[in-house]
Write a protein that holds these residues in place. Structure first.
Motif, PDB file in Angstrom:
ATOM      1  N   TRP A 191       0.831  -1.200   0.000  1.00 40.18           N
ATOM      2  CA  TRP A 191       0.000   0.000   0.000  1.00 40.18           C
ATOM      3  C   TRP A 191       0.868   1.253   0.000  1.00 40.18           C
ATOM      4  CZ3 TRP A 191      -4.629   0.775  -1.464  1.00 40.18           C
ATOM      5  CH2 TRP A 191      -5.418   1.822  -0.988  1.00 40.18           C
TER       6      TRP A 191
ATOM      7  N   ASP B 157       0.891   5.244   0.135  1.00 41.86           N
ATOM      8  CA  ASP B 157       0.046   6.359   0.544  1.00 41.86           C
ATOM      9  C   ASP B 157       0.899   7.633   0.590  1.00 41.86           C
ATOM     10  OD1 ASP B 157      -1.888   8.025   1.620  1.00 41.86           O
ATOM     11  OD2 ASP B 157      -2.628   6.537   3.028  1.00 41.86           O
ATOM     12  N   GLU B 158       1.204   8.103   1.772  1.00 44.01           N
ATOM     13  CA  GLU B 158       2.033   9.297   1.923  1.00 44.01           C
ATOM     14  C   GLU B 158       3.459   8.892   2.299  1.00 44.01           C
ATOM     15  OE1 GLU B 158       0.145  11.925   4.658  1.00 44.01           O
ATOM     16  OE2 GLU B 158      -1.565  12.327   3.340  1.00 44.01           O
TER      17      GLU B 158
ATOM     18  N   SER C  33       5.260   6.342   1.498  1.00 44.81           N
ATOM     19  CA  SER C  33       5.444   4.927   1.837  1.00 44.81           C
ATOM     20  C   SER C  33       6.659   4.389   1.090  1.00 44.81           C
ATOM     21  CB  SER C  33       4.201   4.126   1.447  1.00 44.81           C
ATOM     22  OG  SER C  33       3.035   4.676   2.024  1.00 44.81           O
TER      23      SER C  33
ATOM     24  N   TYR D   1       2.189  10.693  -9.511  1.00 49.40           N
ATOM     25  CA  TYR D   1       2.600  10.414  -8.147  1.00 49.40           C
ATOM     26  C   TYR D   1       4.120  10.525  -8.071  1.00 49.40           C
ATOM     27  CZ  TYR D   1       3.469   5.725 -10.104  1.00 49.40           C
ATOM     28  OH  TYR D   1       3.900   4.675 -10.873  1.00 49.40           O
TER      29      TYR D   1
ATOM     30  N   ASN E 121       4.842   8.847  -2.932  1.00 43.46           N
ATOM     31  CA  ASN E 121       3.856   9.719  -2.303  1.00 43.46           C
ATOM     32  C   ASN E 121       2.676   9.819  -3.261  1.00 43.46           C
ATOM     33  OD1 ASN E 121       2.495  11.499  -0.702  1.00 43.46           O
ATOM     34  ND2 ASN E 121       3.727  13.280  -1.252  1.00 43.46           N
ATOM     35  N   LYS E 122       1.476   9.602  -2.770  1.00 40.03           N
ATOM     36  CA  LYS E 122       0.294   9.572  -3.632  1.00 40.03           C
ATOM     37  C   LYS E 122      -0.019  10.925  -4.249  1.00 40.03           C
ATOM     38  CE  LYS E 122      -2.984  10.709   0.020  1.00 40.03           C
ATOM     39  NZ  LYS E 122      -4.240  10.353   0.699  1.00 40.03           N
TER      40      LYS E 122
ATOM     41  N   ASN F 221      -5.568   9.163  -5.181  1.00 44.27           N
ATOM     42  CA  ASN F 221      -5.837   8.147  -4.169  1.00 44.27           C
ATOM     43  C   ASN F 221      -4.600   7.281  -3.936  1.00 44.27           C
ATOM     44  OD1 ASN F 221      -8.582   8.842  -3.852  1.00 44.27           O
ATOM     45  ND2 ASN F 221      -9.133   7.637  -5.665  1.00 44.27           N
ATOM     46  N   PRO F 222      -4.463   6.726  -2.739  1.00 43.70           N
ATOM     47  CA  PRO F 222      -3.395   5.746  -2.517  1.00 43.70           C
ATOM     48  C   PRO F 222      -3.622   4.510  -3.379  1.00 43.70           C
ATOM     49  CG  PRO F 222      -4.913   5.791  -0.661  1.00 43.70           C
ATOM     50  CD  PRO F 222      -5.307   6.920  -1.551  1.00 43.70           C
TER      51      PRO F 222
END
Length: 283
Positions: free
Chosen positions: A137, A139-140, A142, A173, A224-225, A229-230
């Motif tokens: 996953w 996301d921010e 990651s 992204y 980083n998304k 959306n992630p």
């Protein structure tokens, strides 16, 4: 009532998956109390299948899979555990399969008690050039950290690129490819990679990857998304040069996508009844 029973039986018939039990019991893992699984337990394992480790977490810590004293190829480095974790899945790559059948697997880490290990149905699009596959996953900021052993015995001169497949469906992204966290460890980013809706591709024909990885223990994919959306990262593949005699086919298509009963797309860690290729499964 009779119609309901028949419907339930039909659903049950669709959720049966092949599985091979490897180990079952209770083993509190720490760095001085690892669990060793012998190579013969993986005699029927195949590329693309998933290995599932079930456990109870007593404290937030990490799990690592080793083989013959090193990280198992195709696994994440220092996989972080959280209190709500009940299992970890890893998907078998060619490198992982060779190591499992040769020297087995050692479960290392701290903070959890193993209860069961098994392997069974996984992904059907894993090729010999897949060095890691799964669901991570993003996301921010990651970071997916792949153990360097995924690249063991790679003849880098046979390959022109590394592709990082995702379910992002967009190119806006942030992505950074790193060998270490310092400035010297930076290998590439979106400005120096080919970005498509399916993957980010790093051309390595002018990069000495053997040298870049020689003094580190992992390859890191940081994302980083941004405003979107992630999403999940799903695979890392080596792309061969033309004429090497190596072929690779990987398509991040709808065959990888799962949906819940309402038709909403869900990801690989979704539990309960999911639908894939029109067939219901229980995860």
């Amino acid at each position: 009532m009779k119609r309901f029973i028949i419907s339930v039986l039909c659903i049950m018939a669709t959720v049966l998956v092949s599985a091979t039990d490897v180990w079952e019991g209770s083993h509190a893992v720490d760095w001085n109390n690892t669990l060793n699984i012998t190579a013969d337990k993986f005699s029927d394992a195949k590329i693309g299948q998933k290995i599932v480790l079930e456990f109870n977490v007593s404290e937030e810590d990490v799990i690592e899979l080793h083989s013959n004293g090193v990280m198992l190829p195709g696994t994440r480095f220092a996989h972080k555990l959280y209190f709500d974790n009940t299992s970890v899945e890893v998907f078998i790559t060619q490198g992982m399969l060779s190591q499992l059948k040769n020297t087995g697997m050692e479960v290392c880490g701290k903070g959890f008690t193993l209860s069961k290990i098994w392997y069974g149905d996984g992904k059907d699009n894993v090729t010999a050039e897949t060095v890691w596959t799964g669901f991570f996953w993003m996301d921010e900021w990651s970071t997916l950290e792949i153990a360097k052993t995924a690249f063991n015995n790679i003849e880098w001169g046979n390959y022109k690129a590394i592709r990082f497949y995702s379910e992002a469906g967009r190119t806006d992204y942030v992505i950074n490819i790193k060998a270490s966290w310092d400035e010297a460890g930076h290998i590439a980013d979106a400005s120096t990679m080919t970005m498509t809706d399916e993957y980010a591709e790093l051309n390595i024909e002018n990069i000495d990857m053997a040298a870049r990885l020689s003094k580190v223990d992992r390859l890191m994919i940081q994302c980083n998304k941004e405003s979107g959306n992630p999403f999940n990262f799903t695979a890392v593949l080596l792309i061969p040069k033309v004429g090497t005699g190596i072929s690779s086919v990987y398509s991040q298509t709808s065959s990888d996508s799962c949906f819940d009963l309402s038709g909403k797309m869900v990801f690989g860690n979704k539990r309960g009844i999911v639908i894939k290729n029109g067939v219901k499964f229980i995860k």
